[in-house]
Design an enzyme around this catalytic site. Structure first.
Site, PDB file in Angstrom:
ATOM      1  N   GLY A  23       0.842  -1.194   0.000  1.00  0.00           N
ATOM      2  CA  GLY A  23       0.000   0.000   0.000  1.00  0.00           C
ATOM      3  C   GLY A  23       0.872   1.236   0.000  1.00  0.00           C
ATOM      4  O   GLY A  23       0.650   2.176  -0.758  1.00  0.00           O
ATOM      5  N   ALA A  24       1.894   1.234   0.848  1.00  0.00           N
ATOM      6  CA  ALA A  24       2.819   2.357   0.953  1.00  0.00           C
ATOM      7  C   ALA A  24       4.056   1.885   1.694  1.00  0.00           C
ATOM      8  O   ALA A  24       4.065   0.797   2.262  1.00  0.00           O
ATOM      9  CB  ALA A  24       2.165   3.511   1.707  1.00  0.00           C
ATOM     10  N   MET A  25       5.109   2.720   1.681  1.00  0.00           N
ATOM     11  CA  MET A  25       6.356   2.325   2.338  1.00  0.00           C
ATOM     12  C   MET A  25       6.991   3.530   2.999  1.00  0.00           C
ATOM     13  O   MET A  25       7.173   4.573   2.371  1.00  0.00           O
ATOM     14  CB  MET A  25       7.293   1.687   1.304  1.00  0.00           C
ATOM     15  CG  MET A  25       8.675   1.333   1.851  1.00  0.00           C
ATOM     16  SD  MET A  25       8.578   0.056   3.162  1.00  0.00           S
ATOM     17  CE  MET A  25      10.001   0.537   4.150  1.00  0.00           C
ATOM     18  N   GLU A  57       4.856  -2.267  13.134  1.00  0.00           N
ATOM     19  CA  GLU A  57       3.608  -2.173  12.381  1.00  0.00           C
ATOM     20  C   GLU A  57       2.395  -2.011  13.292  1.00  0.00           C
ATOM     21  O   GLU A  57       1.471  -1.266  12.978  1.00  0.00           O
ATOM     22  CB  GLU A  57       3.443  -3.398  11.480  1.00  0.00           C
ATOM     23  CG  GLU A  57       4.505  -3.489  10.377  1.00  0.00           C
ATOM     24  CD  GLU A  57       4.570  -2.240   9.507  1.00  0.00           C
ATOM     25  OE1 GLU A  57       3.659  -1.392   9.566  1.00  0.00           O
ATOM     26  OE2 GLU A  57       5.558  -2.091   8.771  1.00  0.00           O
ATOM     27  N   GLU A  96       2.159   5.852   7.698  1.00  0.00           N
ATOM     28  CA  GLU A  96       3.550   6.002   7.244  1.00  0.00           C
ATOM     29  C   GLU A  96       4.255   7.115   7.994  1.00  0.00           C
ATOM     30  O   GLU A  96       5.434   7.001   8.332  1.00  0.00           O
ATOM     31  CB  GLU A  96       3.600   6.250   5.731  1.00  0.00           C
ATOM     32  CG  GLU A  96       2.902   5.191   4.871  1.00  0.00           C
ATOM     33  CD  GLU A  96       3.295   3.764   5.195  1.00  0.00           C
ATOM     34  OE1 GLU A  96       4.469   3.541   5.561  1.00  0.00           O
ATOM     35  OE2 GLU A  96       2.432   2.868   5.118  1.00  0.00           O
TER      36      GLU A  96
HETATM   37 ZN   LIG Z   1       3.751   0.133   8.395  1.00  0.00          ZN
END
Ligand SMILES: [Zn+2]
Length: 850
Positions: free
Chosen positions: A264-266, A323, A301
C-alpha cells in the site's frame, strides 16, 4: 545456515552514486562504504542480489587501494571480498563498482510504467527495499541493526526528477544531457528505509509543517488530486510532533505516488512511496471509504518516521512492534483529525478480521523467532497490524492515555538513531506509568490465540470462565489462560453498574447488587476476546440491542457468528439474531451483519440462493427505504457511506430487482450529469450493475477502467469486472490478469475477488491451476501470496480435496503459516457446510420474496 552477517566489519556510512538508465532498464553504481573493522580480517561479507560487482577495493587515509577478489552467492544473497593481505582493525573505505537491472517485480530498484493522455509509455525507476531488497539496489549490510548514514547521488537525464530521502544539496550538469543530483546526508538509519525515485514526475508546492516542507509527487497531470493528501499529511505530521514530543527526524517529507507498487505504501524516511489510490484522490468524487483509506495510510507512514525509522527493531522479529504501533498511531491521528469518522469504533471491523485468523490452530503468536529473514514476509499480516494494534489499545486503556504517551516519548528518547526490542518499550512504559508492565502483555504477544469468556448466571451474580477460542475442536479446553482485563456493564433498576476485573485463572464470580435486566461483557469493546453468553443472558441482551453501544452490538454479532463457525451455536439462531437489527444505525454493525450473510451465501447450494436473497432483503429493506437514494439534511459522512453499503448489499447479495432497476436509472443520469449522484452511492451503483448486468455494462465498465481519471475510478471499474455473473464475461476478466491489461500490482487481487464470488470461484480456480506458474513469475511476491487467500471461499468437499492436492503436488510455499491458515479457514467453512446445510436449506426455503 547462519542467517546473520558477521559483525567483524561494520558499515558507518555509505556514499552511493547511482546512474539508472530508464530505457535500457539497467543501472550502474558506485558505493564508497566507510566501515569499521573490529578485528583483523582477510575478508568482508555483505549482502548483494542480482547485482554484478566489477571491483572491490579497500583504502585507508588515501593509501594505495587493496583489491579484493569477488564472489557472489545467489542462494544466500551475499557478496564476499577476499583480500591478499590481513586488514587491520580501524576505519577503512570499501569502494564497490556494480551494475544491476531495473526489474519488473516491484521490489529492489525496479521500473514502473505508465501511459500518458496521448498514449505514450513512460518509465519511472523506484525502490521498495523492505524487508530485504536494498541488496538489489546496492551491496550493503542489509540488516536493520546495521544503521548507517547515507549520502546519495543520482545521475539522471536533464529532464527527469530525482527524489531520495533527504533534500537536494546541489545539482551539476555533466554536459552529456545528464546531471548529478546530490542529496543531503540522512540520519543514521537502516538500509530498508533508503529510497530512490527517478522519472518525469511533478510535485505540488510545499506545505510547511513547523520546519518541515511537505510535498506530494505524482506523474504529470495528476497534481490536482493531491490536495486531500497534503491536508491529511500536514495534520498527521503536526499531530505526531506533538504526541511524540520530538521534531520530525528528517529535513523534508515527500509523499510519492508510484503507478506500479506492490504494497500500500512504504515508510522510507522523507520519501514515502504509495500506490496511487492510497495517495491521490478527487475529494468531491470519492466515497468515505476511499478517503478514510488515504488518511489512514498517510498517518500510518508518517507515524513510522519516528517509530520504525528513528527507532528501529533490532531484528525482523520486531516487525510486529513497528507495524502494530504505526497502526495504533494511525487510528489515533485520524481520530483526532476527523472525530466524526469514529475511527476507534470502525476499527472493530479490523479487530474482528484479526480474530478470524487468530482463532485458527495455524495462527502464531504476534512476536516469534525469525531466523531466516525471508520468513518475515509472512509477518506482514492481520496478526501483526490489527491484533498488534488491538492489544496496544488494550494496554493504553489499561495504563491511561497520558502515562502511555509519556512511556512512548521515553522509549523514543532512549533509543533514537538506534535499535530496540519489545522489552525496551515495556520498560519505558513501565517507568512512565510507575508500575511494572504487568505480565498481562506476555499472554497476548508471545502466545497464539485469544480467550473465549463464557458468562453464566450464578447465585451471587455471574460466573465468568475462560478457555482458548478455536474454530476447530472448539469444545475442547487447551488449558491456555490469559490475564484478561474485563469491563462489564449490567442494567439494573436504577441505571447501570459497571465492574472492572482481571480474569487470570480458570474462572471467577462477579457479585451484582440486584438481578440485572441485561448484561454486556467486553463493555466498550476494547478487549481482544470473544464472549459466549448463557442462553438466558443472550436472550435478554438480544432484546436490548437498542440500548448498548455500536461497538458492543458489533461484537455481539461478530461473536455470535464466530461461535457458529466453531460449532458452538447454530446458523439459524444467528440468522434469527440478525432479525433484531433491522433498525440498526451503525455502519460497522451492518458490515458485520452483511459479511455473515455473504459467508452463508458461499456455503449454501445454488437452489437456496434466492431464499437467502429474500432474507437479505427482509433484513435490509426497512433501513434502505429510510435512507433512500438521496443525501438527506443533517447526515454525517458515515450515514452517507452506510447508504452506499446497504444499496450495494441489497442490490447484489439481496438481488433486489427494484433496486437494480433504480441503479440503472441512476447510472444513466450519472452519464448525463456526474454531479447528480452522491460519491458514496456511485460505487454501489457500479457494483449493482455488474451483478445484474451483461455485455453492454461490461463493455462500458471496461472502457471506463481504461480511461479512468482518478485512481479510485480505476479501482471501482476494475473490480466491477469481477462482479459480473456470466461465465463468458468473467472469463474475459481473467484473461486480462495475464496479458498486461491489468497491472501486476492489481491482478492478483482481482483474481482473489473472483475466487470469493459464488459466480466466479470455479472459473478462477481452474484458471489458477492452469496459469499459476506464469503468475508466480509475473506478480509481486506479496500480492501473489494473497491471491490464494481466495481459496477459503471454495466451500465444498470436492473443492477442498482439489485445493489441498494442488498445493501439495506443486509444493507451493507461501511463507510462514500463511498456506496452513488458508487451508484451515477452508476446512472451517466446509465443516460449517456439513453441519448446517440441512437446517439452512429448511430455513431458507421458508423465506418468501418481499
Ligand atoms: Zn507500516
Amino acid at each position: 545456515m547462519d542467517y546473520r552477517l558477521p559483525a567483524t566489519v561494520v558499515p558507518k556510512r555509505y556514499d552511493i552514486r547511482l546512474e539508472p538508465d530508464l530505457l535500457a532498464a539497467t543501472f550502474a553504481g558506485e558505493a564508497v562504504i566507510t566501515v569499521e573493522v573490529e578485528t583483523t580480517v582477510t575478508e568482508i561479507v555483505c549482502n548483494a542480489a542480482e547485482l554484478a560487482i566489477q571491483s572491490a577495493a579497500l583504502t585507508r587515509d588515501g593509501s594505495v587501494p587493496i583489491h579484493g577478489s569477488i564472489t557472489l552467492d545467489a542462494a544466500s544473497e551475499r557478496a564476499r571480498f577476499v583480500f591478499p593481505a590481513a586488514i587491520a582493525p580501524g576505519e577503512w573505505k570499501l569502494t564497490l563498482r556494480f551494475t544491476g537491472t531495473l526489474n519488473d517485480r516491484l521490489h529492489g530498484f525496479y521500473r514502473s510504467t505508465y501511459k500518458d493522455a496521448a498514449g505514450t509509455f513512460h518509465t519511472i525507476a523506484a525502490t521498495q527495499f523492505e524487508a530485504t531488497d536494498a541488496r538489489r539496489g546496492f551491496p550493503c549490510w542489509d540488516e536493520p541493526a546495521f544503521k548507517a548514514v547515507f549520502g546519495v547521488t543520482l545521475v539522471v537525464a536533464e529532464h527527469l526528477s530525482a527524489v531520495s530521502n533527504c533534500a537536494i544539496l546541489r545539482e551539476e550538469s555533466l554536459g552529456d544531457g545528464r546531471r548529478a543530483v546530490h542529496f543531503a546526508d540522512t540520519i543514521r538509519m537502516s538500509t530498508y528505509l533508503v529510497a530512490f525515485v527517478v522519472g518525469e514526475l511533478e510535485a505540488t508546492e510545499a506545505v510547511m509543517v513547523g520546519a518541515t516542507p511537505l510535498r506530494v509527487w505524482c506523474v504529470p497531470g495528476k497534481k490536482h488530486l493531491a490536495r486531500f493528501a497534503l491536508e491529511s499529511g500536514a495534520f498527521s505530521l503536526d499531530f505526531f510532533e506533538r504526541y511524540y514530543g520530538m521534531p520530525y527526524p528528517g529535513d523534508k517529507v515527500d509523499l510519492l505516488a508510484i503507478p506500479d507498487f506492490a504494497a500500500g505504501a512504504m515508510e522510507n524516511l522523507g520519501a514515502i512511496t504509495f500506490r496511487e489510490n492510497a495517495l491521490l484522490v478527487n475529494e468531491a468524487a470519492a466515497s468515505h471509504t476511499e478517503l478514510e483509506r488515504i488518511a489512514d495510510v498517510i498517518a500510518h507512514e508518517l507515524a513510522h518516521m519516528w517509530f520504525g525509522d528513528l527507532v528501529t527493531m533490532a531484528w525482523w522479529n520486531g516487525i510486529w512492534l513497528n507495524e502494530a504501533f504505526a497502526t495504533f498511531m494511525e487510528l489515533m491521528a485520524v481520530d483526532a483529525w476527523k472525530p466524526e469518522w469514529k475511527r476507534w469504533t470502525t476499527f472493530g471491523v479490523s479487530r474482528a478480521a484479526a480474530m478470524q485468523v487468530d482463532g485458527l490452530e495455524a495462527t502464531r503468536s504476534i512476536e516469534y523467532e525469525v531466523r531466516d529473514p525471508h520468513d518475515c514476509r509472512a509477518m506482514f499480516d492481520l496478526l501483526t497490524y490489527e491484533k498488534g494494534a488491538s492489544v496496544l489499545r488494550m494496554l493504553e486503556q489499561h495504563l491511561g492515555a497520558d502515562a502511555f504517551r509519556e512511556g512512548v516519548r521515553l522509549y523514543l528518547e532512549r533509543h533514537r538513531y538506534a535499535n530496540a526490542e519489545t522489552i525496551d518499550l515495556w520498560k519505558a512504559l513501565g517507568d512512565a506509568a510507575h508500575q511494572p508492565i504487568p505480565g498481562v502483555m506476555d499472554g497476548w504477544i508471545f502466545k497464539p490465540g485469544y480467550p473465549l469468556v463464557t458468562v453464566e448466571p450464578d447465585d451471587a451474580g455471574l460466573k465468568l470462565s475462560q478457555r482458548r477460542f478455536r474454530y476447530v475442536g472448539g469444545d475442547a479446553d487447551s488449558g491456555q489462560r490469559w490475564r484478561i482485563p474485563i469491563v462489564l456493564r449490567a442494567a439494573v433498576k436504577r441505571g447501570y453498574v459497571e465492574r472492572r476485573l482481571l480474569l487470570d485463572g480458570d474462572e471467577t464470580t462477579v457479585a451484582l447488587p440486584t438481578k440485572a435486566d441485561w448484561i454486556v461483557v467486553n463493555s466498550g469493546g476494547h478487549g481482544f476476546y470473544r464472549v459466549r453468553y448463557a442462553p438466558a443472558l443472550l436472550k435478554k441482551l438480544a432484546g436490548a440491542v437498542a440500548k448498548i453501544a455500536p461497538i458492543e452490538r458489533f461484537n455481539l454479532l461478530s461473536d455470535s457468528f464466530a461461535l457458529v463457525q466453531a460449532g458452538l451455536g447454530s446458523a439459524v439462531d444467528h440468522l434469527d439474531l440478525t432479525g433484531r437489527f433491522t433498525e440498526e444505525t451503525d455502519r460497522n454493525v451492518w458490515t458485520m451483519l452483511v459479511a455473515s450473510l455473504a459467508y452463508i451465501n458461499r456455503v449454501i447450494d445454488d437452489e437456496h440462493r434466492s431464499g437467502l436473497a429474500a432474507l437479505v432483503r427482509h433484513r435490509l429493506a426497512e433501513k434502505v427505504t429510510l435512507l433512500s437514494w438521496e443525501v438527506q439534511e443533517g447526515e454525517t459522512e458515515l450515514d452517507r457511506q452506510l447508504r452506499g453499503d446497504l444499496l450495494r448489499a441489497i442490490g447484489t447479495l439481496g438481488d433486489d430487482e427494484e433496486v437494480q432497476a433504480r441503479a440503472r436509472e441512476v447510472y444513466a443520469r450519472y452519464r448525463e450529469d456526474e454531479g447528480s449522484v452522491d460519491a458514496n452511492v456511485l460505487p454501489a451503483v457500479i457494483a449493482i450493475l455488474s451483478a445484474a448486468g451483461g455485455e453492454a455494462e461490461y463493455t462500458e465498465f471496461r472502457d471506463r477502467f481504461k480511461s479512468a481519471r482518478t485512481p479510485q475510478e480505476e479501482q471501482r471499474y476494475l473490480y466491477a469486472l469481477a462482479g459480473f455473473r456470466s461465465a463468458d464475461l468473467l472469463g474475459r476478466t481473467l484473461g486480462m490478469t495475464l496479458n498486461g491489461e491489468i497491472r501486476s500490482q492489481d491482478a492478483p487481487y482481482v483474481i482473489r475477488s473472483l475466487l470469493t464470488s459464488v459466480y466466479g470461484r470455479g472459473l478462477a480456480w481452474e484458471f489458477i491451476k492452469q496459469n499459476w506458474q506464469v503468475m508466480a513469475r509475473q506478480y509481486p511476491e506479496s500480492a501473489y501470496t494473497r491471491m490464494y487467500e481466495g481459496v477459503v471461499a471454495l466451500v465444498g468437499a470436492d473443492w477442498e480435496r482439489d485445493v489441498r492436492a494442488f498445493f501439495a503436488d506443486n509444493k507451493i510455499d507461501l511463507g510462514g503459516k500463511t498456506l496452513a491458515q488458508y487451508l484451515e479457514q477452508l476446512r472451517v467453512a466446509v465443516a460449517f457446510q456439513e453441519r448446517e446445510s440441512e437446517a439452512l436449506a429448511a430455513h431458507l426455503s421458508r423465506q418468501r420474496p418481499r
